[in-house]
Structures are given as C-alpha cells and as structure tokens.
Design a protein around this motif. Structure first.
Motif, PDB file in Angstrom:
ATOM      1  N   PHE A 167       0.829  -1.202   0.000  1.00  0.00           N
ATOM      2  CA  PHE A 167       0.000   0.000   0.000  1.00  0.00           C
ATOM      3  C   PHE A 167       0.869   1.260   0.000  1.00  0.00           C
ATOM      4  N   SER A 168       1.973   1.232   0.728  1.00  0.00           N
ATOM      5  CA  SER A 168       2.870   2.394   0.753  1.00  0.00           C
ATOM      6  C   SER A 168       3.476   2.639  -0.625  1.00  0.00           C
ATOM      7  N   GLN A 169       3.826   1.576  -1.327  1.00  0.00           N
ATOM      8  CA  GLN A 169       4.369   1.728  -2.674  1.00  0.00           C
ATOM      9  C   GLN A 169       3.321   2.287  -3.627  1.00  0.00           C
ATOM     10  N   ALA A 170       2.067   1.885  -3.441  1.00  0.00           N
ATOM     11  CA  ALA A 170       0.997   2.426  -4.283  1.00  0.00           C
ATOM     12  C   ALA A 170       0.846   3.926  -4.066  1.00  0.00           C
ATOM     13  N   VAL A 171       0.961   4.368  -2.814  1.00  0.00           N
ATOM     14  CA  VAL A 171       0.861   5.804  -2.523  1.00  0.00           C
ATOM     15  C   VAL A 171       2.055   6.545  -3.104  1.00  0.00           C
ATOM     16  N   PHE A 177      -4.434   4.269 -10.850  1.00  0.00           N
ATOM     17  CA  PHE A 177      -4.878   2.886 -10.996  1.00  0.00           C
ATOM     18  C   PHE A 177      -4.329   2.017  -9.863  1.00  0.00           C
ATOM     19  N   ARG A 178      -3.072   2.232  -9.495  1.00  0.00           N
ATOM     20  CA  ARG A 178      -2.511   1.457  -8.386  1.00  0.00           C
ATOM     21  C   ARG A 178      -3.188   1.823  -7.066  1.00  0.00           C
ATOM     22  N   LEU A 179      -3.537   3.092  -6.909  1.00  0.00           N
ATOM     23  CA  LEU A 179      -4.214   3.510  -5.683  1.00  0.00           C
ATOM     24  C   LEU A 179      -5.604   2.891  -5.588  1.00  0.00           C
ATOM     25  N   ARG A 180      -6.334   2.881  -6.697  1.00  0.00           N
ATOM     26  CA  ARG A 180      -7.677   2.286  -6.662  1.00  0.00           C
ATOM     27  C   ARG A 180      -7.598   0.774  -6.455  1.00  0.00           C
ATOM     28  N   SER A 231      -7.816   6.443   4.641  1.00  0.00           N
ATOM     29  CA  SER A 231      -7.875   7.899   4.510  1.00  0.00           C
ATOM     30  C   SER A 231      -6.756   8.422   3.623  1.00  0.00           C
ATOM     31  N   VAL A 232      -5.603   7.751   3.658  1.00  0.00           N
ATOM     32  CA  VAL A 232      -4.494   8.162   2.793  1.00  0.00           C
ATOM     33  C   VAL A 232      -4.871   7.971   1.330  1.00  0.00           C
ATOM     34  N   PHE A 233      -5.501   6.829   1.014  1.00  0.00           N
ATOM     35  CA  PHE A 233      -5.930   6.582  -0.362  1.00  0.00           C
ATOM     36  C   PHE A 233      -6.925   7.652  -0.817  1.00  0.00           C
ATOM     37  N   GLN A 234      -7.888   7.970   0.032  1.00  0.00           N
ATOM     38  CA  GLN A 234      -8.894   8.963  -0.343  1.00  0.00           C
ATOM     39  C   GLN A 234      -8.259  10.328  -0.578  1.00  0.00           C
ATOM     40  N   ARG A 235      -7.300  10.694   0.270  1.00  0.00           N
ATOM     41  CA  ARG A 235      -6.646  11.993   0.102  1.00  0.00           C
ATOM     42  C   ARG A 235      -5.844  12.046  -1.197  1.00  0.00           C
ATOM     43  N   GLU A 236      -5.102  10.980  -1.487  1.00  0.00           N
ATOM     44  CA  GLU A 236      -4.298  10.958  -2.707  1.00  0.00           C
ATOM     45  C   GLU A 236      -5.179  10.946  -3.948  1.00  0.00           C
ATOM     46  N   LEU A 237      -6.272  10.189  -3.909  1.00  0.00           N
ATOM     47  CA  LEU A 237      -7.171  10.151  -5.063  1.00  0.00           C
ATOM     48  C   LEU A 237      -7.852  11.499  -5.276  1.00  0.00           C
ATOM     49  N   ALA A 238      -8.183  12.180  -4.179  1.00  0.00           N
ATOM     50  CA  ALA A 238      -8.776  13.515  -4.313  1.00  0.00           C
ATOM     51  C   ALA A 238      -7.781  14.491  -4.931  1.00  0.00           C
ATOM     52  N   GLU A 239      -6.507  14.372  -4.545  1.00  0.00           N
ATOM     53  CA  GLU A 239      -5.478  15.238  -5.119  1.00  0.00           C
ATOM     54  C   GLU A 239      -5.306  14.953  -6.605  1.00  0.00           C
ATOM     55  N   SER A 241      -7.603  13.744  -8.548  1.00  0.00           N
ATOM     56  CA  SER A 241      -8.822  14.212  -9.214  1.00  0.00           C
ATOM     57  C   SER A 241      -8.755  15.703  -9.517  1.00  0.00           C
ATOM     58  N   ARG A 242      -8.146  16.467  -8.613  1.00  0.00           N
ATOM     59  CA  ARG A 242      -8.022  17.914  -8.856  1.00  0.00           C
ATOM     60  C   ARG A 242      -7.049  18.218  -9.988  1.00  0.00           C
ATOM     61  N   GLN A 243      -6.150  17.287 -10.261  1.00  0.00           N
ATOM     62  CA  GLN A 243      -5.143  17.511 -11.294  1.00  0.00           C
ATOM     63  C   GLN A 243      -5.521  16.884 -12.632  1.00  0.00           C
ATOM     64  N   GLN A 244      -6.704  16.278 -12.709  1.00  0.00           N
ATOM     65  CA  GLN A 244      -7.104  15.639 -13.951  1.00  0.00           C
ATOM     66  C   GLN A 244      -7.301  16.668 -15.059  1.00  0.00           C
ATOM     67  N   VAL A 245      -6.974  16.247 -16.262  1.00  0.00           N
ATOM     68  CA  VAL A 245      -7.140  17.092 -17.444  1.00  0.00           C
ATOM     69  C   VAL A 245      -8.381  16.634 -18.190  1.00  0.00           C
ATOM     70  N   HIS A 246      -9.312  17.541 -18.436  1.00  0.00           N
ATOM     71  CA  HIS A 246     -10.529  17.218 -19.174  1.00  0.00           C
ATOM     72  C   HIS A 246     -10.294  17.479 -20.654  1.00  0.00           C
ATOM     73  N   LEU A 247     -10.592  16.466 -21.457  1.00  0.00           N
ATOM     74  CA  LEU A 247     -10.224  16.484 -22.866  1.00  0.00           C
ATOM     75  C   LEU A 247     -11.339  16.964 -23.776  1.00  0.00           C
ATOM     76  N   SER A 248     -12.511  17.172 -23.264  1.00  0.00           N
ATOM     77  CA  SER A 248     -13.609  17.611 -24.124  1.00  0.00           C
ATOM     78  C   SER A 248     -14.611  18.373 -23.285  1.00  0.00           C
ATOM     79  N   HIS A 249     -15.560  18.992 -23.980  1.00  0.00           N
ATOM     80  CA  HIS A 249     -16.601  19.729 -23.271  1.00  0.00           C
ATOM     81  C   HIS A 249     -17.548  18.791 -22.531  1.00  0.00           C
ATOM     82  N   GLY A 250     -17.538  17.515 -22.900  1.00  0.00           N
ATOM     83  CA  GLY A 250     -18.417  16.564 -22.233  1.00  0.00           C
ATOM     84  C   GLY A 250     -17.912  16.096 -20.889  1.00  0.00           C
TER      85      GLY A 250
END
Length: 420
Positions: A167-171, A177-180, A231-239, A241-250
């Motif tokens: 789990f530490s290596q995944a973080v 994908f490794r985090l999920r 909680s560590v997984f949720q925090r990392e996934l939230a971070e 998610s904030r950095q995701q790039v949206h590729l279309s208007h959809g």
C-alpha cells in the motif's frame, strides 16, 4: 531416524554439527511420521502426485461408509488403468496413508491421511489472493481447539507487513490505478482482519503466554496502520482528481481515457496508433566516455602539427578598494538651501520640487537634523542648527504641484541657543 537418513541429513551441515542438536529441527523431528506421509504423497512427477491426491480424496470423502472393499475401489475408479490404480493404492498403503484390514479385507483412511486431507481441503478453499483469509482461518481454528500456534500468528504478522509495504508503494507511485487497486484490496483485507480481531479479543480474555501476547500486540499495531491507509488513499485520489485534465466539453478526463485504453486489446491499440505515431531514430553511443578518450588520443597522435590557439595575456588592471561617489544632488541642494537659515521655512517650500520621489527623499533627509553619529556625506546636513517641527493640528495642506497633491503641515526653524 535411521542411520542412513542421519548420514544424509548430516551432509547438509558443517563438520562437528549434529542435526539432532539443532533446535530448529526439534518440532520437525517430532512430526516425522506425518511429514513422511506428506513426502510420500507429494514425491514424484506432477501426474503421479495428482492421481494420488485424487484417489486419496475420493476415499476420504465417503463419510457414511469410510471403509472400501477392493471391488468398490475398482468400480469407483473404473476410469483409471487397473495396474496403475494398484500401484497408487500400494504406495498409499506402504506409507500408511491407507490402512488394510486383513481380516475383513477392507481399506480405510489412516489418521495421518485424514489429517493431510483436512489440511489440504482447507488450503484448496482459498486462492492465492485470499492468503490472509487462510491465515485468519488457521488462527480461528487453532483458537477454537485451544492450540493456537505462534507460527500462525507470525505468518499473519508477516502478511500484514507485506500488505503495508504494498500500500505504501501504491501511494508513493502516485498512480491512480494502483491507488484504486490498493483501495479495493484494502476493502477485501478489512473483512478477514475483522474476523481475526474477534479471535484475538476472545483469546485476550482467556489469557495468552508472553510470546503469543507480543505477537498479538504487533498484529494489532499493523492492523491499525493498515486501517489508516484508507484515509491516505482517499486523500491521494482527491489530489489526483483535482489535477485531472478534461479532454472535451463533455467532461472526459485523462483518467477515464487511460482506463478505456487499458481495456483494449493489443490489436485494437495497434489499430488506433496506426498513422498517429511518428518514430524518430535516436542516436545511441556505446560507452561515450571511452569514445571521447579514444578521440582525444587519436587527435594527439595523428595530428601533431595542429594549430594551437592560446588566449591573449591579461591586460594590466588597476585595482582600487574604494571609489569616491558624489552625494545625491538632492542632498547637496538641500544643504545649500538650509545653510544660513535664520527664520522658519515652511516644509513644503523646503522639500517640494522635481517630483514625488525627490520630495520623499528630501523629507527623509530632514530626519537626520541634529543627529551626531551619521555617515560623512550626511554630516553637513546633520550639523545644521535646525529642527523639523510638525503642525499640532495634523491637517493636510494643499500643494498641487510637482506631483504632490497635499502633505502634512510643518516648518523648519533654527534651534534656539541654550543659555549657559
């Protein structure tokens, strides 16, 4: 232990060490008959072992009539060659996994054979991804009969440590994908950890020896660390998610695109990439440092008359420590204005002129009036017998020139000499 077996085992040790004196072998020597039965069952090629296991399991599964006659065995295993079946039965009898009753001419499973089958059936109920559940089941079974093995606790503790590292290596990887995947794995682990906790709580009420108690504490600490990973997984996934790039208007994100690509086959990926990717050859040198050395040697050897360029000699430079700088013109002008002042001068008439920056600088210079310890360039101003006085009403006076709209009222006046 026979003399031949003793000599064979002694070959694994250095001279002077007796196998019987090694403490790690004591529990294995005590279980020699059971270990011998397992060796006999699993020795040989894969095909032979599989047939033995199948025959032994089928014999042990008939609970309502545990004894078998030779005719029943032949009928039940009619799909096996008769001579091969007799060989398998003979090997199982030889190593006392099967017992033969001479009086009644019946086969039955021995105690060692049933113990081996029971352990094997427990193992087959779990796949390699359920190793933690298997270990928890072993602990629960041992606790139920009052024979909790410290080895089982040690295996569980080691597995928890491995999961924590995974789990530490995944973080650390920062991969969504490794985090999920780790998050899903943690949810599955949570189920058997809860069962293990129940067993440990029951054991704690009954009392444990020192070794078991120490292992139980370490297991509890490891489980607490694993639970905090949620909680560590949720925090990392939230971070992420904030950095995701949206590729279309959809609203299509880069993570969704990557997940979709992972579901495609190799052929589909090749078809998608056809005509879309450009291959650029990259020049790769083997041992570039060695090639540079060889090149320098070649140049020095084969070009002895090459022209050598030299840098010109440095010019003579006069070094000085201090360079005299002229004081700012505002300072000199202010000193000339205030020298010989014998009557009060309004502050605006003394500092305004030339712009806001000039006026600000002159105002800052007036703070040095009457000071003793000042720099040499400020001494002519500081030694003037003058002082700065501000109006008591603190009202702003309208100026309206040289970038100054208004300023506080005040005046510069000569200092009165003290009577001695």
């Amino acid at each position: 232990m026979s003399e031949q077996e003793d000599n064979g085992l002694a070959e694994f040790f250095v001279a002077g060490v007796e196998p019987a004196d090694v403490p790690q072998f004591f529990p294995l020597f005590a279980a020699k008959p059971l270990i011998g039965a397992m060796i006999a069952l699993f020795r040989g090629g894969d095909d032979e072992v599989m047939v033995r296991l199948m025959v032994l399991r089928e014999i042990g599964l008939r609970a309502e009539a545990p004894e078998w006659s030779p005719r029943e065995l032949q009928s039940h295993f009619a799909f096996i060659n008769q001579s091969k079946l007799n060989t398998v039965l003979g090997r199982l009898r030889e190593h006392e996994l099967l017992l033969w009753d001479n009086e009644r001419h019946l086969y039955r499973l021995s105690s060692a054979g049933r113990m081996v089958l029971s352990a094997l059936s427990s193992l087959l109920n779990f796949n390699t991804e359920q190793d933690g559940e298997f270990l928890a089941a072993q602990i629960a079974a041992g606790a139920a009969v009052g024979k909790l093995s410290p080895e089982a606790l040690a295996h569980l503790l080691a597995r928890l440590a491995e999961l924590e590292e995974e789990f530490s290596q995944a973080v650390t990887s920062g991969s969504e994908f490794r985090l999920r995947e780790a998050q899903t794995r943690l949810e599955a682990v949570q189920k058997w950890m809860d069962k293990a906790n129940e067993v440990m709580r029951d054991l704690a009420t009954e009392g444990l020896d020192d070794t078991t108690w120490k292992l139980s504490q370490q297991i509890g600490q490891r489980q607490s660390k694993l639970m905090r990973m949620s909680s560590v997984f949720q925090r990392e996934l939230a971070e992420i998610s904030r950095q995701q790039v949206h590729l279309s208007h959809g609203g299509l994100s880069s993570s969704e695109l990557a997940a979709w690509l992972k579901q495609r086959t190799v052929d589909e990926l090749v078809e998608l990439a056809a005509g879309q990717l450009t291959l650029t050859p990259e020049t790769t040198f083997i041992l570039p440092d060695v090639m540079v050395d060889n090149t320098e040697e070649f140049v020095a050897r084969d070009l002895p008359n090459r022209r050598v360029s030299a840098m010109p000699a440095p010019s003579e430079v006069e070094y000085v420590d201090d360079i005299a700088l002229d004081p700012p013109y505002q300072l000199a002008a202010l000193v000339r204005l205030l020298s010989g002042l014998d009557e009060p001068l309004t502050l605006a008439d003394g500092i305004v002129g030339g712009g806001f920056s000039d006026a600000s600088y002159r105002l800052s210079l007036l703070s040095f009036l009457g000071e003793q310890n000042v720099d040499p360039e400020l001494a002519p101003l500081a030694h003037l017998p003058l002082r700065l006085c501000w109006d008591e009403n603190f009202e702003l006076q309208h100026i309206g020139r040289d970038e100054i709209a208004a300023m506080s009222g005040g005046h510069i006046e000569p200092q009165q000499e003290k009577n001695t």
